[in-house]
Write an enzyme that holds these catalytic residues in place. Structure first.
Site, PDB file in Angstrom:
ATOM      1  N   GLN A 194       0.801  -1.223   0.000  1.00  0.00           N
ATOM      2  CA  GLN A 194       0.000   0.000   0.000  1.00  0.00           C
ATOM      3  C   GLN A 194       0.839   1.280   0.000  1.00  0.00           C
ATOM      4  OE1 GLN A 194      -2.329   0.740   3.573  1.00  0.00           O
ATOM      5  NE2 GLN A 194      -1.108  -0.697   4.731  1.00  0.00           N
ATOM      6  N   ASP A 195       2.148   1.153  -0.188  1.00  0.00           N
ATOM      7  CA  ASP A 195       2.994   2.352  -0.234  1.00  0.00           C
ATOM      8  C   ASP A 195       3.957   2.303  -1.424  1.00  0.00           C
ATOM      9  OD1 ASP A 195       3.530   4.861   0.867  1.00  0.00           O
ATOM     10  OD2 ASP A 195       5.240   4.123   2.007  1.00  0.00           O
ATOM     11  N   LEU A 196       3.512   1.701  -2.526  1.00  0.00           N
ATOM     12  CA  LEU A 196       4.375   1.565  -3.705  1.00  0.00           C
ATOM     13  C   LEU A 196       4.275   2.807  -4.580  1.00  0.00           C
ATOM     14  CD1 LEU A 196       6.298  -0.245  -5.335  1.00  0.00           C
ATOM     15  CD2 LEU A 196       4.308  -1.182  -6.494  1.00  0.00           C
TER      16      LEU A 196
END
Length: 289
Positions: A194-196
């Site tokens: 969820q932080d790409l």
């Protein structure tokens, strides 16, 4: 390390978080403990920081690595497990892990140029080539996307009220509806990050590009491109956001409307943090309405 430890300015916001001041005060001791444990030669921290201290280190055999000391938040709790699951295939390798210190010793990317140094379409080419390799089967101990979405829907109305209703109610309601509907109708479950965003993909020697700093969940593939669609690193405009949405959805074989819905939902959920309101997040949602 020569001289006193310099804490990057990007970590000072943690003074306002429960336990943040204590964690910051303990960093020199944690760093020293890791240096002793792994016999590290330690440099000064990298300047870019938000929720962890990252320090270049050399191992006794000359291997260049990064020591990462995490602030103990839930989103990064299983980062080491995700890196083990990927086993260096498209992501940095985990070299060692000390859970009690929330310390990770990981592969260093050299030259370390971030993906956003490329023009938009070249960067998207790299993402299209990289991302399917990260979609591996996963279960415990990772949190599910459905569980995360339930938390976002519960917290968002509260944070919106506390922040003084910083955007119109219709945006809030749209996000809540989308999160609820999408969470219960997902496709195949894989490991997603969820932080790409484009600052978390770096040029390396072992592979052209490697992913760093994952915040893992188990969910459908459509969710995995949300940070890349939303992120400002590859251009913050209606045209750039929609370009990323269109290309990533089409070339990765994803359902565009589900990608758009997840982007609106999670971007709204992450638009307020404590007393801070991220206006760029709100703009992205308006552009995707």
């Amino acid at each position: 390390m020569t001289g006193a430890l310099r804490i990057p300015d990007g970590l000072t916001w943690l003074h306002g978080m429960p336990g943040g001041s204590e964690w910051l005060a303990e960093l020199p001791g944690r760093l020293a403990a890791c240096a002793r444990r792994w016999s590290l030669r330690v440099g000064q921290p990298f300047g870019y920081a938000f929720a962890s201290l990252a320090v270049p280190v050399d191992l006794p055999d000359g291997t260049r690595a990064v020591l990462k000391l995490q602030f103990p938040d839930a989103e990064s709790e299983h980062e080491a497990t995700a890196l083990r699951r990927w086993s260096g295939d498209g992501a940095i390798r985990l070299l060692a892990h000390e859970p009690e210190l929330r310390a990770l010793l990981v592969e260093r990317c050299l030259p370390g140029t971030p993906l956003h140094a490329l023009p938009l379409d070249e960067a998207l080419d790299a993402v299209v080539a990289l991302l399917p390799r990260l979609w591996v089967p996963a279960g415990q101990p990772f949190m599910s996307l459905a569980e995360a979405a339930a938390g976002w829907t519960a917290r968002l109305p509260i944070t919106w009220e506390r922040a003084g209703r910083p955007y119109e109610r219709r945006l809030l309601d749209a996000a809540l509806d989308l999160l609820t509907g999408l969470a219960g109708s997902q496709g195949e479950q894989v490991l997603v990050n969820q932080d790409l965003h484009a600052a978390n993909v770096l040029r390396a020697e072992r592979e052209p590009w490697l992913v760093i700093d994952p915040k893992p969940l188990v969910g459908e593939r459509e969710f995995s491109v949300v940070p890349m669609v939303r992120g400002t690193e590859l251009g913050h405009s209606r045209a750039a956001v929609r370009r990323r949405l269109d290309r990533l959805s089409a070339e990765l074989g994803l359902d565009r409307e589900r990608v758009r819905g997840w982007t609106i939902g999670q971007t709204m959920a992450w638009s307020i943090d404590g007393g801070r309101v991220f206006t760029d997040h709100i703009e992205v949602v308006r552009w995707l309405e």
